[in-house]
Write an enzyme that holds these catalytic residues in place. Structure first.
Site, PDB file in Angstrom:
ATOM      1  N   ARG A 101       0.877  -1.180   0.000  1.00 37.42           N
ATOM      2  CA  ARG A 101       0.000   0.000   0.000  1.00 37.42           C
ATOM      3  C   ARG A 101       0.908   1.221   0.000  1.00 37.42           C
ATOM      4  O   ARG A 101       1.721   1.398   0.911  1.00 37.42           O
ATOM      5  CB  ARG A 101      -0.908  -0.013   1.228  1.00 37.42           C
ATOM      6  CG  ARG A 101      -1.705   1.272   1.397  1.00 37.42           C
ATOM      7  CD  ARG A 101      -2.824   1.162   2.389  1.00 37.42           C
ATOM      8  NE  ARG A 101      -3.969   0.460   1.824  1.00 37.42           N
ATOM      9  CZ  ARG A 101      -5.215   0.535   2.284  1.00 37.42           C
ATOM     10  NH1 ARG A 101      -5.492   1.303   3.335  1.00 37.42           N
ATOM     11  NH2 ARG A 101      -6.184  -0.136   1.714  1.00 37.42           N
ATOM     12  N   HIS A 128      -7.217   0.844  -6.598  1.00 40.05           N
ATOM     13  CA  HIS A 128      -7.431  -0.033  -5.436  1.00 40.05           C
ATOM     14  C   HIS A 128      -8.137  -1.300  -5.945  1.00 40.05           C
ATOM     15  O   HIS A 128      -9.307  -1.542  -5.627  1.00 40.05           O
ATOM     16  CB  HIS A 128      -8.279   0.715  -4.406  1.00 40.05           C
ATOM     17  CG  HIS A 128      -8.328   0.068  -3.051  1.00 40.05           C
ATOM     18  ND1 HIS A 128      -7.523  -0.998  -2.684  1.00 40.05           N
ATOM     19  CD2 HIS A 128      -9.088   0.352  -1.958  1.00 40.05           C
ATOM     20  CE1 HIS A 128      -7.793  -1.342  -1.433  1.00 40.05           C
ATOM     21  NE2 HIS A 128      -8.739  -0.545  -0.969  1.00 40.05           N
ATOM     22  N   GLN A 131     -10.141  -3.908  -3.693  1.00 44.73           N
ATOM     23  CA  GLN A 131     -11.477  -3.501  -3.246  1.00 44.73           C
ATOM     24  C   GLN A 131     -12.523  -3.819  -4.305  1.00 44.73           C
ATOM     25  O   GLN A 131     -13.648  -4.219  -3.984  1.00 44.73           O
ATOM     26  CB  GLN A 131     -11.480  -1.993  -2.954  1.00 44.73           C
ATOM     27  CG  GLN A 131     -12.813  -1.468  -2.463  1.00 44.73           C
ATOM     28  CD  GLN A 131     -13.175  -1.975  -1.075  1.00 44.73           C
ATOM     29  OE1 GLN A 131     -12.355  -1.882  -0.159  1.00 44.73           O
ATOM     30  NE2 GLN A 131     -14.377  -2.510  -0.894  1.00 44.73           N
ATOM     31  N   ASP A 216     -17.088   7.363  -2.018  1.00 41.37           N
ATOM     32  CA  ASP A 216     -15.880   7.178  -1.210  1.00 41.37           C
ATOM     33  C   ASP A 216     -15.581   8.519  -0.554  1.00 41.37           C
ATOM     34  O   ASP A 216     -16.197   9.545  -0.913  1.00 41.37           O
ATOM     35  CB  ASP A 216     -14.730   6.723  -2.131  1.00 41.37           C
ATOM     36  CG  ASP A 216     -13.427   6.417  -1.391  1.00 41.37           C
ATOM     37  OD1 ASP A 216     -13.471   6.224  -0.159  1.00 41.37           O
ATOM     38  OD2 ASP A 216     -12.367   6.374  -2.054  1.00 41.37           O
ATOM     39  N   CYS A 256     -16.338   1.731   0.007  1.00 32.81           N
ATOM     40  CA  CYS A 256     -15.221   0.846   0.407  1.00 32.81           C
ATOM     41  C   CYS A 256     -14.902   0.959   1.889  1.00 32.81           C
ATOM     42  O   CYS A 256     -14.288   0.059   2.448  1.00 32.81           O
ATOM     43  CB  CYS A 256     -13.995   1.151  -0.446  1.00 32.81           C
ATOM     44  SG  CYS A 256     -13.333   2.817  -0.212  1.00 32.81           S
ATOM     45  N   ARG A 284     -13.829  -8.664   1.423  1.00 33.87           N
ATOM     46  CA  ARG A 284     -12.389  -8.436   1.221  1.00 33.87           C
ATOM     47  C   ARG A 284     -11.610  -9.699   1.591  1.00 33.87           C
ATOM     48  O   ARG A 284     -10.622 -10.042   0.955  1.00 33.87           O
ATOM     49  CB  ARG A 284     -11.910  -7.258   2.093  1.00 33.87           C
ATOM     50  CG  ARG A 284     -12.543  -5.916   1.776  1.00 33.87           C
ATOM     51  CD  ARG A 284     -12.197  -5.438   0.373  1.00 33.87           C
ATOM     52  NE  ARG A 284     -10.787  -5.414   0.137  1.00 33.87           N
ATOM     53  CZ  ARG A 284      -9.946  -4.426   0.505  1.00 33.87           C
ATOM     54  NH1 ARG A 284     -10.440  -3.355   1.087  1.00 33.87           N
ATOM     55  NH2 ARG A 284      -8.648  -4.484   0.256  1.00 33.87           N
TER      56      ARG A 284
END
Ligand code: CP
Ligand code: NVA
Length: 297
Positions: A101, A128, A131, A216, A256, A284
């Protein structure tokens, strides 16, 4: 044989991405069915905070019989300037897979270039993809195939929005994006997908007749210095009950997480029955297990 990496959804053939999502649903129903990854080690290098991604990866590899180790910039030599290429060369001789990340997407590309083992994008400033595996699994579990469906993205044209553009291509759906001026996703990405992606400044226009509404945070990790300016720019982009009412009557809501109630989404929407954010977060785990199987076997 060349090593497979997962930096964006476009790195695997579309049929393989779909197979990973299907496999995640199968593993959810029958967790014991997982292929053993005994003695395999997953290295996690996180330069930004995380709850879901980190925990899902650590639990996934543990349940598969392997182990994980977690490094941040500060407790590794990366923080003291060891080049990415050297770090990648060394770590990939010690672990079986790396989930990273980071900020710049090019850091991930460099890691992948010098790594002997699969590199997974656990979030960059641009994408991402992990996700999106969970988001697609969650929608499909509730509504069946997403092919030909209409999805609205309301808010920032950020890493999640750009991942939805890639998902629209891989999973074959229409994507209607509403952002304030100056916060659009990358022009070349939109242009490359102009057959299925539209941009507007009007959230109401974006959500009309859609099957899924997604948003988001307005301020992503690394943008905290611009928070006040962003809160002002996005003031008309909150997903509220009134906005959801313009979507199809059976439209679902996803985010998310983490969410800021009263900013990008109202509490009423987040806690409504058509909000499937908690399952989205649970998925996830299942998708990351399926992804690890795909990359490690
Ligand atoms: N959605 C997501 O990636 O959450 P975390 O930042 O908690 O990992
Ligand atoms: N866009 C957000 C997603 C967090 C999971 C960020 O990058 O901070």
């Amino acid at each position: 044989m060349s090593v497979k990496h997962f930096l964006t959804l476009l790195d695997f053939p579309p049929s393989d991405v779909l197979a990973v999502v299907d496999r995640a649903s199968a593993l959810k129903k029958n967790p014991g069915d997982t292929n053993s990854q005994a003695r395999k080690t997953l290295g996690l290098i996180f330069e930004k905070a995380s709850t879901r991604t980190r925990v899902a990866f650590e639990v996934a590899i543990t349940q598969m019989g392997g182990s994980s180790l977690f490094l941040t910039t500060d407790d590794s030599q990366i923080g003291r300037g060891e080049p990415i290429a050297d770090t990648a060369r060394v770590l990939s001789r010690l672990v079986d897979c790396l989930a990273i990340r980071t900020f710049s997407h090019s850091t991930l590309e460099q890691f992948a270039e010098y790594s002997q083992v699969p590199v997974i994008n656990a979030l960059s400033d641009d994408f991402h993809p992990c996700q999106l595996l969970a988001d697609m699994q969650t929608f499909i579990e509730h509504r069946g195939s997403i092919v030909g469906k209409r999805v609205a993205w309301v808010g920032d044209g950020n890493n999640m929005c750009q991942s939805y553009i890639n998902a629209a291509k891989v999973f074959d759906f229409e994507l209607h994006i509403a952002t304030p001026t100056g916060f659009e996703p990358k022009t070349d990405l939109v242009a490359a997908n102009s057959d299925r992606v539209t941009l507007t400044k009007d959230p109401k226009e974006a959500v009309a007749n859609v099957d899924l509404v997604v948003t988001d945070v307005w301020t992503s990790m690394g943008q905290e210095g611009a928070q006040a300016e962003r809160v002002k720019a996005f003031a008309d982009f909150e997903v509220t009950k009134e906005l959801m009412a313009i979507a199809n009557s059976d439209a679902l809501f996803m985010h998310c997480l983490p969410a800021h109630r009263g900013e990008e989404v109202s509490t009423a929407v987040l806690d409504a029955p058509d909000s499937i954010v908690w399952e989205e977060a649970e998925n996830r785990l299942h998708t990351q297990k399926a992804l690890l199987e795909y990359l490690l076997n």
